[in-house]
Scaffold this motif. Structure first.
Motif, PDB file in Angstrom:
ATOM      1  N   GLY A 198       1.555 -14.823  -0.907  1.00 54.54           N
ATOM      2  CA  GLY A 198       2.238 -13.725  -1.865  1.00 54.54           C
ATOM      3  C   GLY A 198       1.056 -12.681  -1.729  1.00 54.54           C
ATOM      4  O   GLY A 198       2.042 -11.842  -2.030  1.00 54.54           O
ATOM      5  N   LYS A 199       0.083 -12.890  -1.676  1.00 56.04           N
ATOM      6  CA  LYS A 199      -1.123 -11.649  -1.013  1.00 56.04           C
ATOM      7  C   LYS A 199      -0.550 -11.985   0.869  1.00 56.04           C
ATOM      8  O   LYS A 199      -0.934  -9.939   0.295  1.00 56.04           O
ATOM      9  CB  LYS A 199      -2.655 -12.809  -0.876  1.00 56.04           C
ATOM     10  N   ALA A 200      -0.315 -12.069   1.435  1.00 64.77           N
ATOM     11  CA  ALA A 200       0.242 -11.128   2.575  1.00 64.77           C
ATOM     12  C   ALA A 200       1.258 -10.326   2.461  1.00 64.77           C
ATOM     13  O   ALA A 200       1.393  -9.247   3.127  1.00 64.77           O
ATOM     14  CB  ALA A 200       0.276 -12.581   3.779  1.00 64.77           C
ATOM     15  N   PHE A 201       2.448 -11.242   1.415  1.00 69.10           N
ATOM     16  CA  PHE A 201       3.391  -9.813   1.395  1.00 69.10           C
ATOM     17  C   PHE A 201       2.834  -9.003   0.670  1.00 69.10           C
ATOM     18  O   PHE A 201       3.399  -7.515   1.128  1.00 69.10           O
ATOM     19  CB  PHE A 201       4.003 -10.723   0.538  1.00 69.10           C
ATOM     20  N   VAL A 202       2.584  -8.846  -0.017  1.00 61.21           N
ATOM     21  CA  VAL A 202       1.729  -7.853  -1.190  1.00 61.21           C
ATOM     22  C   VAL A 202       0.880  -6.712  -0.386  1.00 61.21           C
ATOM     23  O   VAL A 202       1.148  -5.486  -0.439  1.00 61.21           O
ATOM     24  CB  VAL A 202       0.693  -7.784  -2.212  1.00 61.21           C
ATOM     25  N   LEU A 203       0.254  -6.954   0.612  1.00 63.79           N
ATOM     26  CA  LEU A 203      -0.667  -6.393   1.128  1.00 63.79           C
ATOM     27  C   LEU A 203       0.772  -5.494   2.363  1.00 63.79           C
ATOM     28  O   LEU A 203       0.357  -5.029   3.177  1.00 63.79           O
ATOM     29  CB  LEU A 203      -1.926  -7.352   1.877  1.00 63.79           C
ATOM     30  N   PHE A 204       0.908  -6.007   2.782  1.00 65.35           N
ATOM     31  CA  PHE A 204       1.896  -6.047   4.032  1.00 65.35           C
ATOM     32  C   PHE A 204       2.755  -5.050   3.172  1.00 65.35           C
ATOM     33  O   PHE A 204       3.705  -3.850   4.074  1.00 65.35           O
ATOM     34  CB  PHE A 204       2.989  -7.225   4.909  1.00 65.35           C
ATOM     35  N   PHE A 205       3.475  -5.093   1.754  1.00 64.88           N
ATOM     36  CA  PHE A 205       4.525  -4.092   1.920  1.00 64.88           C
ATOM     37  C   PHE A 205       4.145  -3.292   1.353  1.00 64.88           C
ATOM     38  O   PHE A 205       4.028  -1.734   1.484  1.00 64.88           O
ATOM     39  CB  PHE A 205       5.077  -4.709   0.386  1.00 64.88           C
ATOM     40  N   GLY A 206       2.960  -2.698   1.045  1.00 67.32           N
ATOM     41  CA  GLY A 206       2.078  -2.648   0.140  1.00 67.32           C
ATOM     42  C   GLY A 206       1.280  -1.494   1.742  1.00 67.32           C
ATOM     43  O   GLY A 206       1.427   0.170   1.296  1.00 67.32           O
ATOM     44  N   PHE A 207       0.924  -1.818   2.478  1.00 70.31           N
ATOM     45  CA  PHE A 207       1.040  -1.064   4.318  1.00 70.31           C
ATOM     46  C   PHE A 207       2.243   0.066   3.459  1.00 70.31           C
ATOM     47  O   PHE A 207       2.233   1.424   4.517  1.00 70.31           O
ATOM     48  CB  PHE A 207       0.505  -2.327   5.068  1.00 70.31           C
ATOM     49  N   LEU A 208       2.946  -0.490   4.254  1.00 70.91           N
ATOM     50  CA  LEU A 208       4.507  -0.227   4.498  1.00 70.91           C
ATOM     51  C   LEU A 208       4.254   1.194   3.263  1.00 70.91           C
ATOM     52  O   LEU A 208       4.834   2.187   3.904  1.00 70.91           O
ATOM     53  CB  LEU A 208       5.229  -0.736   4.316  1.00 70.91           C
ATOM     54  N   MET A 209       4.471   0.960   2.226  1.00 67.00           N
ATOM     55  CA  MET A 209       4.804   1.804   1.590  1.00 67.00           C
ATOM     56  C   MET A 209       3.642   2.847   1.301  1.00 67.00           C
ATOM     57  O   MET A 209       3.894   4.144   1.148  1.00 67.00           O
ATOM     58  CB  MET A 209       4.791   1.273   0.082  1.00 67.00           C
ATOM     59  N   MET A 210       2.118   2.558   1.737  1.00 67.45           N
ATOM     60  CA  MET A 210       1.571   4.251   1.965  1.00 67.45           C
ATOM     61  C   MET A 210       1.783   4.826   3.245  1.00 67.45           C
ATOM     62  O   MET A 210       1.387   5.458   3.663  1.00 67.45           O
ATOM     63  CB  MET A 210       0.014   3.057   1.907  1.00 67.45           C
ATOM     64  N   ILE A 211       1.708   4.112   4.276  1.00 63.05           N
ATOM     65  CA  ILE A 211       2.230   4.736   5.402  1.00 63.05           C
ATOM     66  C   ILE A 211       3.810   5.436   4.929  1.00 63.05           C
ATOM     67  O   ILE A 211       3.331   6.708   5.647  1.00 63.05           O
ATOM     68  CB  ILE A 211       2.412   3.579   6.726  1.00 63.05           C
ATOM     69  N   GLY A 212       4.214   4.968   4.739  1.00 60.48           N
ATOM     70  CA  GLY A 212       5.103   5.573   4.161  1.00 60.48           C
ATOM     71  C   GLY A 212       5.346   7.433   3.758  1.00 60.48           C
ATOM     72  O   GLY A 212       6.442   8.196   3.567  1.00 60.48           O
TER      73      GLY A 212
END
Length: 171
Positions: A40-54
């Motif tokens: 769950g934490k890995a998904f939140v971090l990965f999705f957060g990185f994608l959103m911030m880079i976008g």
């Protein structure tokens, strides 16, 4: 010396988790979380990185410096969040899996902490003498030692402060 939380499971044995900042979680955030089965934490971090880079790319393309700077700040804060909370996430996972906190120990390494925790756990001594075993007399109601030692299962006394693994979380 570093402080470790030592956990014990009936069938899986002992595990030691260091207390404090996790450099590996800071450097490899979502990969570290996935490697430690924190999905769950890995998904939140990965999705957060994608959103911030976008957001940073969109802010640069649309000439919106505030959006771009806030996204870059988010990119820098996500690993910091993982580094600060990483060890606590592992402790929470152990508690969900049925581990119980044995002790907080200052030791040089995790193996030294586990060995010290094993030594501190009192093992019942087997008496080979021929003396009769004195059984306690039957008691009715609450024994005062239960109240004093906070050993009663329904006691409303707070746990001792040194045993409280998460003093900043409310239950």
């Amino acid at each position: 010396m570093q402080v470790f939380r030592v956990y014990n499971h009936k069938s899986k044995g002992y595990q030691a988790v260091p207390v404090g900042f996790s450099v590996s979680a800071f450097l490899a955030s979502f990969l570290w979380a996935a490697a430690n089965s924190l999905w769950g934490k890995a998904f939140v971090l990965f999705f957060g990185f994608l959103m911030m880079i976008g957001g940073a790319i969109a802010g640069a393309m649309l000439n919106m410096p505030l959006v771009m700077l806030s996204s870059l700040a988010g990119i820098s804060l996500l690993p910091l969040w993982a580094g600060v909370q990483g060890q606590q996430w592992i402790c929470d996972r152990f508690e969900r899996q049925g581990y119980s906190l044995v002790k907080r120990i200052s030791a040089e390494s995790a193996t030294h902490a586990i060995n010290a925790a094993k030594r501190s756990v009192k093992k019942p001594e087997a008496s080979h003498s021929k003396e009769p075993v004195n059984k306690p007399a039957a008691t009715f109601g609450r024994d005062f030692r239960d109240v004093r030692d906070n050993a009663a299962p329904n006691s409303n006394q707070p746990p001792p402060q040194d045993f409280n693994a998460r003093p900043w979380k409310r239950r």
